[in-house]
Design an enzyme around this catalytic site. Structure first.
Site, PDB file in Angstrom:
ATOM      1  N   CYS A  80       0.832  -1.205   0.000  1.00 30.80           N
ATOM      2  CA  CYS A  80       0.000   0.000   0.000  1.00 30.80           C
ATOM      3  C   CYS A  80       0.866   1.255   0.000  1.00 30.80           C
ATOM      4  CB  CYS A  80      -0.900  -0.012   1.234  1.00 30.80           C
ATOM      5  SG  CYS A  80      -1.812   1.516   1.425  1.00 30.80           S
ATOM      6  N   CYS A 187      -8.248   2.186  -0.531  1.00 31.73           N
ATOM      7  CA  CYS A 187      -7.732   1.421   0.596  1.00 31.73           C
ATOM      8  C   CYS A 187      -7.675  -0.030   0.160  1.00 31.73           C
ATOM      9  CB  CYS A 187      -8.658   1.583   1.798  1.00 31.73           C
ATOM     10  SG  CYS A 187      -8.282   0.446   3.130  1.00 31.73           S
ATOM     11  N   GLN A 311     -20.294  -8.720  10.710  1.00 31.86           N
ATOM     12  CA  GLN A 311     -18.855  -8.986  10.566  1.00 31.86           C
ATOM     13  C   GLN A 311     -18.318  -8.322   9.300  1.00 31.86           C
ATOM     14  OE1 GLN A 311     -16.997 -10.437  12.810  1.00 31.86           O
ATOM     15  NE2 GLN A 311     -18.396 -11.653  14.062  1.00 31.86           N
ATOM     16  N   TYR A 340     -24.878 -12.227  22.552  1.00 34.02           N
ATOM     17  CA  TYR A 340     -24.254 -11.189  21.724  1.00 34.02           C
ATOM     18  C   TYR A 340     -24.483 -11.546  20.252  1.00 34.02           C
ATOM     19  CZ  TYR A 340     -21.615 -10.723  26.138  1.00 34.02           C
ATOM     20  OH  TYR A 340     -21.244 -10.621  27.454  1.00 34.02           O
ATOM     21  N   ASP A 409     -20.256 -14.383  21.782  1.00 32.53           N
ATOM     22  CA  ASP A 409     -19.417 -13.648  20.819  1.00 32.53           C
ATOM     23  C   ASP A 409     -19.375 -12.190  21.245  1.00 32.53           C
ATOM     24  OD1 ASP A 409     -18.072 -12.618  18.646  1.00 32.53           O
ATOM     25  OD2 ASP A 409     -19.627 -13.093  17.168  1.00 32.53           O
ATOM     26  N   CYS A 436     -12.919 -11.612  19.675  1.00 29.13           N
ATOM     27  CA  CYS A 436     -12.082 -10.726  18.867  1.00 29.13           C
ATOM     28  C   CYS A 436     -10.956 -10.148  19.708  1.00 29.13           C
ATOM     29  CB  CYS A 436     -12.919  -9.611  18.248  1.00 29.13           C
ATOM     30  SG  CYS A 436     -13.809  -8.630  19.470  1.00 29.13           S
TER      31      CYS A 436
END
Ligand code: SAH
Length: 483
Positions: A80, A187, A311, A340, A409, A436
């Site tokens: 990038c 991006c 997600q 969750y 989650d 996560c």
């Protein structure tokens, strides 16, 4: 020297030769120089660098890499062009295989240090931590962009006449460690539809003389542009997050956006007038089109509204959910709780093989989506309730709901203690923990282990290539039948 306050052996601006021995969870190289720890952005384990000290604390400091003296075999050229300035990715200079290995090791370290768990080696007892499941094409994977907007004075004239035009609308990402916005049109981890939409919205904003919100003065209109695209459906949503209700020339905006981006199915405004880093405010209204966009995961259709969590990497989400499905080991009759649950994605995956699934989630809009999604797919054995998991599930228990499997989650901060206590009290055969954040995962696994569960295996899944974020799913089974 122990116990005594010691002078830091290095001073600001000093140049040192540093051997890099590790990588922090934020992706900075950890260097040792004269028994002093230095954090150096961009340096990799195994490397030797010449660095200039930027900041010194008692036992550690920060330094900037000046020269790479010995390179790691895992070093690659970051593809990038704005990688160095942008704070969005942290690991592009590390080969993808090495990123995957590092993520697994990060999980292992947390399980051992925080969770006090024994991780199995090549063979032998302990928690089996699988190699990180990576992507075959780890680029352009994100379905959502939330881009901060700002104003910049543009220098025009080109011949060095120094003419400065009025401020113009820019949007991009915050520079590493700051709130300075770098204007950006592309991006490499975004779906190209998101890049395209943000670029068009900026252009149109400039044309219409729209101002961007200024954090310092609290003035200006446009704070963020959020866009989300369904990878399967191709449908796109645009959310304009504004500092105030009124959008000048709103009809013209909508018309121009629709003409420029035909895939847009929904244009939404969210109002946030607070002095905060939180992106969204409380008020959301549809400016044009549908309240939701649709997408598909593994053959299940989902309606997704502006405020709902979904997600961000749909390709890897399917992998993650398949693993969660496998760990749940359903045979058709089980009662399952999905805590969750967001818009009910995991719930509906599991409902295909369960007796009944109960989903709970704190965002009411997401629960509306979840109910709609069950209907949309003809799934009748799933029900949903809005509220905090740590309040709703204890109440379910009192009401006599039992669970054979509980899936959690949670967000980065992990599960609420009251929820973990309730899980232990409900005694499901299996707990599937999607996380996560490996450190809160490890912390919560310890609580469940102490309460009679055994962590069998953990599968890290690379949901966020080139960033330091680590997603994983863990399987726990109940071993202590006395409790
Ligand atoms: N399982 C879903 C969502 C996971 S993200 C998916 O895979 O898409 C975590 C979710 O937890 C978010 O939707 C967030 O709104 C929700 N959440 C945060 N705190 C909560 C709480 N205390 N109780 C219930 N849900 C909560």
């Amino acid at each position: 020297m122990k116990g005594k306050a010691v002078q830091a052996p290095l001073a600001k601006n000093e140049e040192v030769i540093v051997d890099i021995v590790g990588l922090t969870h934020e992706g900075e190289g950890v260097g040792r120089a004269d028994d002093f720890t230095l954090f150096i952005q961009g340096a990799l384990p195994g490397e030797r660098v010449r660095a200039k000290v930027l900041k010194v604390k008692k036992t550690y400091g920060y330094a900037r890499m000046q020269e790479l003296l010995v390179a790691s075999p895992d070093r690659v050229e970051a593809p990038c062009p704005i990688y160095k300035q942008c704070g969005g990715c942290q690991l592009q200079h590390l080969s993808y295989e090495a990123q995957l290995a590092w993520k697994r090791q990060h999980v292992v370290d947390n399980l051992e240090r925080i969770g006090k768990l024994r991780v199995a080696g090549a063979e032998g007892e302990g928690v089996k931590v699988h190699p990180t499941l990576g992507m075959s094409e780890p680029w352009r994977y994100r379905n959502k962009a939330a881009v901060p907007m700002g104003m910049a004075a543009a220098v025009t004239g080109g011949d060095g006449d120094g003419l400065v035009s009025p401020e113009r609308l820019i949007g991009g990402f915050y520079a590493r460690g700051s709130h300075r916005i770098i204007d950006m049109d592309e991006c490499m981890i975004q779906h190209s539809s998101n890049d395209e939409i943000v670029a068009r919205v900026k252009e149109i904003g400039r044309e219409l003389g729209i101002t961007a919100y200024n954090e310092e003065t609290g003035r200006g209109l446009l704070r963020h542009v959020m866009t989300r695209v369904g990878f399967v459906s191709g449908e796109a949503m645009i959310v304009l997050i504004t500092n105030g209700e009124r959008i000048p020339q709103v009809e013209r905006w909508i018309e121009l956006i629709r003409a420029a981006v035909p895939s847009v199915k929904s244009i939404v405004q969210n109002v946030n007038t607070r002095d905060t880093n939180v992106i969204f405010g409380d008020k959301t209204r549809v400016l044009w089109g549908s309240e939701v966009i649709y997408d598909e995961l593994d053959g299940i259709r989902f309606a997704i509204s502006a405020r709902s969590f979904y997600q961000v990497n749909p390709v890897q989400t399917v992998e993650l959910y398949r693993r969660a499905f496998e760990y749940a080991a359903l045979s058709g009759g089980e009662r399952v709780i999905d805590a969750y649950c967001g818009i009910g994605t995991i719930s509906l995956f599991l409902a295909r093989a369960a007796g009944h699934v109960y989903g709970v989630e704190i965002v009411p809009e997401a629960i509306e989506d979840a109910k709609r999604n069950a209907e949309l797919n003809g799934i009748t054995n799933a029900s949903f309730e809005a509220g905090p998991a740590e309040v709703v599930i204890p109440r379910w228990r009192k009401e006599g709901i039992v669970a054979d499997v509980i899936v959690v989650d949670p967000p980065r901060k992990g599960c609420d203690e009251a929820l973990l206590e309730t899980i232990l009290a409900m005694k499901p055969e299996r707990v599937v923990y999607v996380s996560c954040n490996p450190s809160t995962l490890a912390r919560d696994l310890r609580v469940l282990e102490d309460g009679g569960y055994r962590t069998v295996e953990v599968q890290p899944v690379d949901m966020f290539p080139h960033t330091v974020h680590v997603e994983s799913v863990a399987l726990l089974v109940r071993v202590n039948t006395d409790r």
